[in-house]
Design an enzyme around this catalytic site. Sequence first.
Site, PDB file in Angstrom:
ATOM      1  N   LYS A  85      23.718  30.521  21.491  1.00  0.00           N
ATOM      2  CA  LYS A  85      25.188  29.514  21.841  1.00  0.00           C
ATOM      3  C   LYS A  85      25.725  29.734  23.417  1.00  0.00           C
ATOM      4  O   LYS A  85      26.298  28.823  23.723  1.00  0.00           O
ATOM      5  CB  LYS A  85      26.232  29.752  20.710  1.00  0.00           C
ATOM      6  CG  LYS A  85      25.815  29.335  19.527  1.00  0.00           C
ATOM      7  CD  LYS A  85      26.690  29.413  18.439  1.00  0.00           C
ATOM      8  CE  LYS A  85      26.179  28.818  16.940  1.00  0.00           C
ATOM      9  NZ  LYS A  85      27.131  29.026  15.768  1.00  0.00           N
TER      10      LYS A  85
ATOM     11  N   ASP B 145      31.728  24.366  15.800  1.00  0.00           N
ATOM     12  CA  ASP B 145      31.947  25.597  14.912  1.00  0.00           C
ATOM     13  C   ASP B 145      33.608  25.765  15.030  1.00  0.00           C
ATOM     14  O   ASP B 145      34.187  26.242  14.044  1.00  0.00           O
ATOM     15  CB  ASP B 145      31.431  26.982  15.791  1.00  0.00           C
ATOM     16  CG  ASP B 145      29.897  27.170  15.241  1.00  0.00           C
ATOM     17  OD1 ASP B 145      29.531  26.611  14.439  1.00  0.00           O
ATOM     18  OD2 ASP B 145      29.231  27.836  16.058  1.00  0.00           O
TER      19      ASP B 145
HETATM   20  P1  NDP Z   1      25.337  36.047  18.548  1.00  0.00           P
HETATM   21  O1  NDP Z   1      23.763  36.608  18.861  1.00  0.00           O
HETATM   22  O2  NDP Z   1      25.701  35.424  19.840  1.00  0.00           O
HETATM   23  O3  NDP Z   1      26.046  37.172  18.464  1.00  0.00           O
HETATM   24  C1  NDP Z   1      25.688  38.339  17.381  1.00  0.00           C
HETATM   25  C2  NDP Z   1      26.912  39.253  17.048  1.00  0.00           C
HETATM   26  O4  NDP Z   1      26.420  40.157  16.151  1.00  0.00           O
HETATM   27  C3  NDP Z   1      27.127  40.153  18.389  1.00  0.00           C
HETATM   28  O5  NDP Z   1      28.391  40.436  18.301  1.00  0.00           O
HETATM   29  C4  NDP Z   1      26.374  41.503  18.457  1.00  0.00           C
HETATM   30  O6  NDP Z   1      26.817  42.565  19.067  1.00  0.00           O
HETATM   31  C5  NDP Z   1      26.398  41.503  16.769  1.00  0.00           C
HETATM   32  N1  NDP Z   1      25.193  42.464  16.088  1.00  0.00           N
HETATM   33  C6  NDP Z   1      24.007  41.959  15.808  1.00  0.00           C
HETATM   34  N2  NDP Z   1      23.512  42.856  15.506  1.00  0.00           N
HETATM   35  C7  NDP Z   1      24.268  43.862  15.448  1.00  0.00           C
HETATM   36  C8  NDP Z   1      24.104  45.468  14.850  1.00  0.00           C
HETATM   37  N3  NDP Z   1      22.988  45.888  14.241  1.00  0.00           N
HETATM   38  N4  NDP Z   1      25.374  46.102  14.880  1.00  0.00           N
HETATM   39  C9  NDP Z   1      26.200  45.868  15.340  1.00  0.00           C
HETATM   40  N5  NDP Z   1      26.590  44.610  15.752  1.00  0.00           N
HETATM   41  C10 NDP Z   1      25.668  43.647  15.721  1.00  0.00           C
HETATM   42  O7  NDP Z   1      25.004  35.319  17.335  1.00  0.00           O
HETATM   43  P2  NDP Z   1      26.269  34.177  16.929  1.00  0.00           P
HETATM   44  O8  NDP Z   1      27.590  34.499  17.450  1.00  0.00           O
HETATM   45  O9  NDP Z   1      25.964  32.943  16.949  1.00  0.00           O
HETATM   46  O10 NDP Z   1      26.044  34.463  14.979  1.00  0.00           O
HETATM   47  C11 NDP Z   1      26.814  35.753  14.600  1.00  0.00           C
HETATM   48  C12 NDP Z   1      26.860  35.536  13.013  1.00  0.00           C
HETATM   49  O11 NDP Z   1      27.712  34.588  12.620  1.00  0.00           O
HETATM   50  C13 NDP Z   1      25.473  35.278  12.524  1.00  0.00           C
HETATM   51  O12 NDP Z   1      25.252  35.705  11.388  1.00  0.00           O
HETATM   52  C14 NDP Z   1      25.468  33.577  12.284  1.00  0.00           C
HETATM   53  O13 NDP Z   1      24.638  33.261  11.130  1.00  0.00           O
HETATM   54  C15 NDP Z   1      26.910  33.591  11.880  1.00  0.00           C
HETATM   55  N6  NDP Z   1      27.550  32.139  12.100  1.00  0.00           N
HETATM   56  C16 NDP Z   1      27.853  31.392  10.943  1.00  0.00           C
HETATM   57  C17 NDP Z   1      28.430  30.115  11.194  1.00  0.00           C
HETATM   58  C18 NDP Z   1      28.657  29.146  10.025  1.00  0.00           C
HETATM   59  O14 NDP Z   1      28.935  28.049  10.360  1.00  0.00           O
HETATM   60  N7  NDP Z   1      28.897  29.776   8.827  1.00  0.00           N
HETATM   61  C19 NDP Z   1      28.503  29.534  12.406  1.00  0.00           C
HETATM   62  C20 NDP Z   1      28.338  30.701  13.492  1.00  0.00           C
HETATM   63  C21 NDP Z   1      27.718  31.877  13.413  1.00  0.00           C
HETATM   64  P3  NDP Z   1      26.540  42.916  20.300  1.00  0.00           P
HETATM   65  O15 NDP Z   1      26.923  42.007  21.215  1.00  0.00           O
HETATM   66  O16 NDP Z   1      26.619  44.323  20.748  1.00  0.00           O
HETATM   67  O17 NDP Z   1      24.632  42.649  20.368  1.00  0.00           O
END
Ligand code: NDP
Length: 323
Positions: A66, A102
Site C-alpha cells: 500500500k 481503508d
Molecule cells: P503491511 O505489510 O503494510 O504491514 C504489515 C505490518 O505487520 C507491519 O507493521 C509489520 O511490522 C507487521 N508484522 C508483520 N509480520 C510481523 C511479525 N511476525 N511480528 C511483528 N510484526 C509483524 O500490511 P498492511 O498494513 O496492508 O496490513 C496489515 C494487516 O491488516 C493485514 O493482516 C491485513 O490483512 C489487515 N488489513 C485489513 C483490512 C480490512 O479491510 N479488514 C484493511 C487493511 C489491512 P514491520 O514493519 O516491523 O515488518
Amino acid sequence: MTKRVVLIGHPVAHSLSGAMQQAAFDSAGIDAKYELWDRSPMALADAIAELRGDDFLGANITIPHKERVVPMVDRLTDDAHITGAVNTLTREGKRLIGHNTDVPGFKVALDKLVGKQEMPRHAVVLGAGGGARAVVYGLITEGFQRIIVFNRHLHRAEGLVNHFGRSAAHMELRAMPWHDSIIESELARTKLLVNATSIGLTTDESPVPAEALHGDLLVLDLIYAKTKLLREAAAAGATIADGELMLLYQGAAAFALWTGQAAPLELMQQQLAEARAGGLRSAEGEPTGVAADTDEAGGGETEASGDEPDASVDSAVAAASAE
Ligand code: NDP
C-alpha cells in the site's frame, strides 16, 4: 469487452474480496472480472504499469504494497496523500489515480465497535504498515488525543509518526519500541486497541500477551477472522470486532469508484459471510484463526461486528467515492 479489476498483494490467497466484488459486479449487470494477482515487491511496478490498459477498471492494493505503490500513480486523492498509502486504483485514460478507502472503512468499524459509548480519546495501535496509516489517520480525525504506535521495526513506526507530524500537531502521537512490558503498561491506561499487524493472519498467534488485556478494552483486529487476540480479549471481558466491517465498507467504496454506482452492501456482506463459512484459508492453505460463526471465545464475549449494513454509515462510503 469484459473489464478487469485486480487485487495486487503478496500473498493474496487469504483475500475474500474476490467473492464480494464479483458478486457485486454480477448483480449490478457489470461485465467485469475480479482477479487475484500475487506479485512480489520486485514485480509490483510492472503490474501497476499493466493497469494502464483499456481493459482495466482499476485495482485493489493490499499487503504489503500500500505504501510502495504511492509513487507509481499519477495522482493521489486527499486520503491517499495524507496517509501515504493507497488501497484502490482507478484509471482515467492512461492515468492512474490512487485512493484510500481503508480510511472510511476503518471509521465505520470503529463507530460500530464503540457503539453508544463515548468515543475514547486514547488508543494503542499495533503495526505501522499501510493499514496502520489508515487507522492512525482515522483516529486523528476522530479527535483522539493520544495514540501510541508499536511496531516490530521501530524505525517504521517513527516514520509513520513523522509522516503525520502536521496533522497530529495538536495531540500526542508517539512511536514506542515493541516490548511486552511497555505494551502492557500502555494498555492499562488505554481504552482502544487496534491490531494493524499481520500477526494472526496466517498463524494462530497473538501480538500481545493475554495478561495485558482487560475488560475495559475495545479491541479491533483488522484481520477478518476470530484471531487469537480477539478470543483472548473476549475472554478478558473486552468488547471485540474483527476486520469484516472495514473490509466490507472499503470494498463498497472501491466498487462505487470503479463503477460509478452505489455498492450492493447487503449482497456483499452476504458473500463475505458465505466465503467465511466455507472456511477462510490462509496463503499457506491452513485455516486462520477460528471461523466467525463458532463460539470458542467463551460465553461472556461482547462482539461489536456489524449485523447488517447500516444506512447511517453510508455517508462515509459516499464521501470516499466522491473523491
Ligand atoms: P503491511 O505489510 O503494510 O504491514 C504489515 C505490518 O505487520 C507491519 O507493521 C509489520 O511490522 C507487521 N508484522 C508483520 N509480520 C510481523 C511479525 N511476525 N511480528 C511483528 N510484526 C509483524 O500490511 P498492511 O498494513 O496492508 O496490513 C496489515 C494487516 O491488516 C493485514 O493482516 C491485513 O490483512 C489487515 N488489513 C485489513 C483490512 C480490512 O479491510 N479488514 C484493511 C487493511 C489491512 P514491520 O514493519 O516491523 O515488518
